[in-house]
Design a protein around this motif. Structure first.
Motif, short mmCIF file in Angstrom:
data_model
loop_
_atom_site.label_atom_id
_atom_site.label_comp_id
_atom_site.label_asym_id
_atom_site.label_seq_id
_atom_site.Cartn_x
_atom_site.Cartn_y
_atom_site.Cartn_z
N PRO A 107 0.84 -1.21 0.00
CA PRO A 107 0.00 0.00 0.00
C PRO A 107 0.87 1.25 0.00
CG PRO A 107 0.00 -1.06 2.16
CD PRO A 107 0.68 -2.00 1.22
N GLU A 108 0.34 2.33 -0.57
CA GLU A 108 1.06 3.60 -0.59
C GLU A 108 0.84 4.35 0.72
OE1 GLU A 108 -0.06 5.87 -4.02
OE2 GLU A 108 1.70 5.20 -5.13
N ALA A 109 1.94 4.76 1.35
CA ALA A 109 1.82 5.65 2.51
C ALA A 109 1.49 7.05 2.01
CB ALA A 109 3.13 5.66 3.29
N ILE A 110 2.22 7.48 0.99
CA ILE A 110 1.94 8.71 0.25
C ILE A 110 2.21 8.40 -1.21
CG2 ILE A 110 2.41 10.32 2.14
CD1 ILE A 110 5.23 10.67 1.13
N LYS A 111 1.77 9.25 -2.10
CA LYS A 111 1.86 8.95 -3.53
C LYS A 111 3.29 8.66 -3.95
CE LYS A 111 0.56 10.70 -8.10
NZ LYS A 111 -0.04 9.41 -8.47
N LEU A 209 -13.22 -1.26 4.17
CA LEU A 209 -12.95 -2.63 4.59
C LEU A 209 -11.96 -3.31 3.66
CD1 LEU A 209 -13.67 -5.07 6.42
CD2 LEU A 209 -15.51 -5.59 4.79
N PHE A 210 -12.13 -3.12 2.36
CA PHE A 210 -11.26 -3.76 1.39
C PHE A 210 -9.81 -3.31 1.57
CE2 PHE A 210 -9.22 -4.58 -2.63
CZ PHE A 210 -9.79 -5.77 -3.07
N LYS A 211 -9.61 -2.00 1.68
CA LYS A 211 -8.24 -1.50 1.82
C LYS A 211 -7.64 -1.91 3.15
CE LYS A 211 -5.18 2.24 0.83
NZ LYS A 211 -4.97 3.46 0.04
N GLY A 215 -4.64 -3.95 2.01
CA GLY A 215 -3.55 -2.98 1.86
C GLY A 215 -3.60 -2.21 0.57
N GLU A 216 -4.54 -2.55 -0.32
CA GLU A 216 -4.71 -1.85 -1.59
C GLU A 216 -6.16 -1.41 -1.73
OE1 GLU A 216 -2.45 -3.45 -5.17
OE2 GLU A 216 -2.66 -5.24 -3.95
N VAL A 218 -9.63 -0.96 -3.95
CA VAL A 218 -10.28 -1.87 -4.90
C VAL A 218 -9.76 -1.62 -6.31
CG1 VAL A 218 -12.47 -2.66 -5.84
CG2 VAL A 218 -12.35 -1.88 -3.47
N MET A 219 -9.68 -0.36 -6.71
CA MET A 219 -9.25 -0.05 -8.07
C MET A 219 -7.77 -0.36 -8.29
SD MET A 219 -11.80 0.80 -9.90
CE MET A 219 -12.84 -0.35 -8.99
N GLU A 220 -6.94 -0.17 -7.27
CA GLU A 220 -5.53 -0.55 -7.38
C GLU A 220 -5.40 -2.05 -7.63
OE1 GLU A 220 -3.35 2.75 -4.48
OE2 GLU A 220 -4.06 0.85 -3.65
N MET A 221 -6.19 -2.83 -6.88
CA MET A 221 -6.17 -4.29 -7.04
C MET A 221 -6.64 -4.68 -8.43
SD MET A 221 -5.66 -7.26 -5.46
CE MET A 221 -5.84 -7.01 -3.67
N LEU A 222 -7.73 -4.07 -8.89
CA LEU A 222 -8.27 -4.41 -10.20
C LEU A 222 -7.28 -4.07 -11.31
CD1 LEU A 222 -10.54 -5.34 -12.04
CD2 LEU A 222 -11.57 -3.06 -11.84
N ILE A 223 -6.65 -2.91 -11.21
CA ILE A 223 -5.66 -2.52 -12.22
C ILE A 223 -4.49 -3.50 -12.23
CG2 ILE A 223 -3.91 -0.77 -12.76
CD1 ILE A 223 -6.00 1.34 -11.96
N ARG A 224 -4.03 -3.89 -11.05
CA ARG A 224 -2.92 -4.84 -10.99
C ARG A 224 -3.27 -6.17 -11.65
NH1 ARG A 224 -1.34 -8.56 -7.09
NH2 ARG A 224 -2.65 -7.72 -5.43
#
Length: 281
Positions: A107-111, A209-211, A215-216, A218-224
């Motif tokens: 997961p990103e702490a900051i961008k 809940l998902f994040k 740790g990601e 939903v959209m980050e997971m889907l893109i990956r």
């Protein structure tokens, strides 16, 4: 909080991409590094004691004992020892192997700067030991020193991933249902609202809940997931970049190219050429 970090014209040298380098530092307050244009490689740190602060030009994040940070390529970064601290940390600059990319999905702490906490004393000891081996192999000049160093870095990344995987064992069944759906139907035009409705949660509760559990976002997971399928198509099919983008769920091939480059370190066309070159050897 960390404006002093980027209010300077003094730039540190950037690393040479592709050369694996590592060390362990002990730095008092006053130590700082400035790279306003980022680097072309990944930069991994593991804090042994004290605290360090990272800044990406607009946000800051402090790392304490037992915490991992990974600065991604191209991210402007400024980091320093926190006030009234002595920061001891391992660090490593590297270009990841292809098979390591899933291990870097923290997961990103900051961008642009990923983060993870190692919770158990045993796992912290194992990561420290692997880092020590990495540094030692980097100092050696024997015929297998480079491979040993690479293997030690892979051990570090696997240990970090293993630590995170333990946390995901007790996953909420609604999150697991979503993960299964994304894995099987990744090409569909999912939204937070549609996925939340699928598991009978409000969009805000579902996203939180998902994040929290993975740790990601939903959209980050889907893109990956989409990018991993795109990579296979680039390796195994003659489809065009635009066709592959559409098949895996990206409406815009330019957006696909940008995401692929960020994830794998090169544009899809370049990646395909590299794969073809390796296959012809």
């Amino acid at each position: 909080m960390a404006s002093f970090l980027h209010n300077t014209a003094n730039e540190n040298l950037t690393t040479v991409p592709g050369i694996l380098i590592s060390d362990r530092y002990k730095r008092p307050h006053g130590y700082k590094v400035t790279r306003s244009k980022g680097t072309e490689d990944f930069y991994l740190t593991y804090t042994c004691s004290g605290k360090g602060i990272f800044h990406n030009g607009s946000e800051s994040h402090e790392c304490a004992q037992g915490e991992i940070s990974i600065i991604t390529p191209g991210t402007p970064h400024y980091y320093a020892t926190s006030e009234n601290e002595i920061w001891q940390f391992y660090w490593c600059h590297f270009i990841p192997r292809e098979e390591w990319m899933p291990l870097l999905q923290l997961p990103e702490a900051i961008k642009g700067i990923k983060w993870a906490r190692i919770d158990t004393e045993l796992m912290n000891m194992r990561i420290s030991s692997a880092f020590s081996s990495l540094i030692q192999y980097n100092l050696e000049t024997g015929p297998f020193a480079e491979r040993l160093a690479t293997n030690a870095l892979e051990e570090v990344l696997l240990l970090i991933a293993s630590s995170r995987a333990v946390k995901l064992q007790n996953i909420d069944p609604r999150v697991q249902e979503t993960l299964d759906l994304l894995s099987q139907q990744y090409y569909k035009p999912f939204t937070i609202a549609s996925l939340a409705s699928q598991v009978n949660l409000s969009p805000s509760r579902f996203a939180h809940l998902f994040k929290k559990q993975t740790g990601e976002s939903v959209m980050e997971m889907l893109i990956r997931i989409r990018l991993q399928h795109a990579k296979k198509r680039l390796e195994l099919t003659p489809l065009s970049i635009a066709e592959i983008a559409a098949e895996v769920g990206f409406n815009n091939p330019f957006y696909f190219t940008r995401q692929f480059t960020s994830f794998y370190g090169c544009p899809p066309a370049t990646f395909r050429r590299k794969m073809k070159s390796m296959q012809s050897m």
